[in-house]
Design an enzyme around this catalytic site. Structure first.
Site, PDB file in Angstrom:
ATOM      1  CE  LYS A  20      96.588  15.771 -11.628  1.00  0.00           C
ATOM      2  NZ  LYS A  20      96.034  15.966 -10.289  1.00  0.00           N
ATOM      3  NE  ARG A 129      90.471  21.267  -4.169  1.00  0.00           N
ATOM      4  CZ  ARG A 129      90.964  20.327  -4.972  1.00  0.00           C
ATOM      5  NH1 ARG A 129      92.215  20.410  -5.377  1.00  0.00           N
ATOM      6  NH2 ARG A 129      90.223  19.318  -5.351  1.00  0.00           N
ATOM      7  CB  SER A 171      85.532  11.578  -2.778  1.00  0.00           C
ATOM      8  OG  SER A 171      86.892  11.968  -2.617  1.00  0.00           O
ATOM      9  CD  GLN A 173      91.611  14.245  -4.294  1.00  0.00           C
ATOM     10  OE1 GLN A 173      91.312  14.986  -3.370  1.00  0.00           O
ATOM     11  NE2 GLN A 173      92.094  14.693  -5.428  1.00  0.00           N
ATOM     12  CG  ASP A 324      89.488  15.032 -12.602  1.00  0.00           C
ATOM     13  OD1 ASP A 324      88.843  15.778 -11.831  1.00  0.00           O
ATOM     14  OD2 ASP A 324      90.385  14.275 -12.201  1.00  0.00           O
ATOM     15  CE  LYS A 351      86.677  17.485  -8.339  1.00  0.00           C
ATOM     16  NZ  LYS A 351      87.195  16.335  -7.609  1.00  0.00           N
ATOM     17  NE  ARG A 355      88.987  21.858 -12.439  1.00  0.00           N
ATOM     18  CZ  ARG A 355      89.690  20.758 -12.240  1.00  0.00           C
ATOM     19  NH1 ARG A 355      89.097  19.569 -12.263  1.00  0.00           N
ATOM     20  NH2 ARG A 355      90.983  20.832 -12.003  1.00  0.00           N
TER      21      ARG A 355
HETATM   22  C1  S3P Z   1      91.338  12.055  -7.801  1.00  0.00           C
HETATM   23  C2  S3P Z   1      90.002  12.008  -7.492  1.00  0.00           C
HETATM   24  C3  S3P Z   1      89.050  13.046  -7.890  1.00  0.00           C
HETATM   25  C4  S3P Z   1      89.616  13.876  -9.025  1.00  0.00           C
HETATM   26  C5  S3P Z   1      91.024  14.324  -8.767  1.00  0.00           C
HETATM   27  C6  S3P Z   1      91.926  13.121  -8.608  1.00  0.00           C
HETATM   28  C7  S3P Z   1      92.211  10.981  -7.303  1.00  0.00           C
HETATM   29  O1  S3P Z   1      88.817  13.893  -6.791  1.00  0.00           O
HETATM   30  O2  S3P Z   1      88.785  14.993  -9.278  1.00  0.00           O
HETATM   31  O3  S3P Z   1      91.500  15.103  -9.851  1.00  0.00           O
HETATM   32  O4  S3P Z   1      93.340  10.849  -7.782  1.00  0.00           O
HETATM   33  O5  S3P Z   1      91.761  10.237  -6.430  1.00  0.00           O
HETATM   34  P1  S3P Z   1      87.749  13.514  -5.632  1.00  0.00           P
HETATM   35  O6  S3P Z   1      88.139  12.222  -5.052  1.00  0.00           O
HETATM   36  O7  S3P Z   1      87.846  14.631  -4.627  1.00  0.00           O
HETATM   37  O8  S3P Z   1      86.425  13.484  -6.327  1.00  0.00           O
END
Ligand code: S3P
Length: 455
Positions: A20, A129, A171, A173, A324, A351, A355
């Protein structure tokens, strides 16, 4: 399927849906690119679908097909130098991110650099969030935030100002969103994180011709904008999602007689903290790297039932590498004899649901004590007092709080306990965010349904 005496051991091999995280990134880079990007092995979950829908609304051309082997292939013609051209002519373009935090954060970063007004919305989970910690640096680059609470409304700027920025938490993301913005900035941005998070963006950027200078002394990189990606000549091939594989690995390690191999799964070292923890606990799990697919290592993971496990203590700075997998790692800790400590995992509370609490609640329903520990430095650990046993009453009604990973955690817990746990329809449906076929395949292999629906 009726309840059987015990679940069938998990034997043989399986494949899991495409990763994903990599899929979201491939879709976003493709949308920004000049030319057509072909992506092979896209997962079918609703999260990635939210990203595809969003880039389509912004003017990218998307065509999806399923090849002769049942593998989803998508072609994306990006907007490249033209910039996004919203499909509908409204003053404010509405984009629905569903349950997907990745979609929302990537859109905020990507759209910061274009002078269009966009409103982002999402479901009841996403709209709770935190986005401020991302919006703040984006606004310092020039983004105008018309509404910072949900639905979030922004107007981008062209060009953006480059930034030096230190992320408050590791992070992937956030760093990816900031990279998308930095690519539209005039000058060099420096993005640093306190510890290493998954590095799929850095790897994929190369395939799209984006030059990133990795810093040698810190976790982070520099990028000089403005710079636009270019569709790669060869397709992006997505390996299986390690985070989806983790549910099978856990079930196989805990169900007597199991010997299961997950084939074609991503083995990016920044995702494998769960494997390191399992091996330290004495679990019979092995990893065989086969090759690289689009700069991502992949291979097979074999998990064999392991009766006795040692407790574990994870390292604080590695928490992003297993975040995760925390729900299933918690199951393993519960099955070990003694106290385990998962360090620095406060991010779990932010999350798709809280969680941290959901894990504590699930373990407690199975007779295992667990609690969060707040440290003086502001970090949070999870203490799990394993007693080698897990048990849950048949017919227990549980809540997964509409969170796909908690719902799958319940399926694994229920199978390990030879029980049939009840979740409501929305909890069961949440699994389709990342792994639509999981419950059917899991039930089929176990010989019974570990989860049934109550209304
Ligand atoms: C992800 C980063 C993680 C993870 C999320 C997917 C990504 O989150 O928990 O399921 O694809 O970059 P964070 O970057 O907020 O830690």
């Amino acid at each position: 399927m009726v309840l059987v005496d015990k679940p069938a051991p998990l034997i043989g091999s399986i494949i899991v849906p495409g990763d994903k995280s990599i899929a979201h990134r491939a879709v976003f880079f493709a949308a920004l690119s000049q030319g057509v990007t072909r992506i092979i092995g896209l997962p079918e979950g609703s999260d990635v679908r939210a990203s595809l829908n969003a880039i389509e609304s912004l003017g990218a051309k998307v065509s999806l097909a399923v090849d002769g082997n049942g593998i989803t292939v998508v072609e994306v013609e990006g907007w490249g130098d033209m910039g996004p051209k919203p499909r509908v002519s409204e003053d404010v373009l509405m984009l629905d991110c569903g349950n997907s935090g990745t979609t929302a954060r990537f859109l905020l970063g990507m759209l910061s650099g274009y002078p269009i007004t966009v409103r982002l919305d999402g479901d009841a989970s996403l709209t709770t969030r935190p986005m401020k910690r991302l919006l703040d640096p984006l606004c310092s680059m020039g983004l105008s935030c018309i509404s910072s609470s949900w639905p979030i409304e922004i107007r981008g700027e062209e060009p953006l100002k480059p930034i030096p920025f230190e992320l408050p938490v590791a992070s992937a993301q956030m760093k990816t969103a900031l990279l998308f913005a930095a690519m539209r900035a005039d000058g060099t941005s420096r993005i640093i994180e306190p510890a290493l998070s998954r590095d799929h963006t850095e790897r994929l950027a190369e395939a799209f011709g984006i030059r990133i200078e990795k810093l040698s002394s810190e976790h982070g990189f520099e990028v000089t904008g403005p710079i636009a990606p270019c569709a790669p000549d060869v397709p992006i091939a997505i390996p299986g999602d390690f985070s989806s594989a983790a549910f099978w690995i856990t079930a196989a390690l805990c169900i007597p007689g199991s010997d299961l191999t997950i084939e074609g799964v991503g083995l990016n070292p920044t995702r494998l903290g769960f494997i390191d923890a399992l091996q330290a606990m004495g679990a019979n799990v092995s990893v065989e790297r086969i090759d690289d697919l689009s700069s991502e290592p992949y291979g097979r993971i074999r998990a064999i039932y392991t009766g006795r496990l040692r407790p574990c203590e994870t390292v604080a700075c590695d928490s992003a590498m297993l975040i995760d997998e925390a729900p299933v790692l918690a199951i393993m800790c519960a099955r070990a004899m003694g106290k385990s400590l998962l360090r620095n995992i406060g991010e779990l509370a932010l999350k798709e649901c809280d969680r941290l609490n959901a894990i504590i609640e699930a373990l407690s329903a199975c007779g295992v004590k667990a609690r969060a520990i707040e440290n003086e430095d502001g970090s949070t650990d999870l203490l799990i007092c394993g007693n080698g046993e897990l048990s849950v009453s048949d017919g227990t009604k549980a809540s997964a709080y509409r969170d796909h990973r908690i719902a799958m955690m319940w399926a694994v817990l229920s199978a390990i306990c030879h029980a049939q746990v009840q979740l409501d329809a929305k909890d069961i449906d949440s699994i389709s965010v990342s792994y639509p076929g999981f419950l059917d395949e899991f039930s089929q292999r176990l010989g019974y349904a570990p989860i049934v629906r109550f209304e």
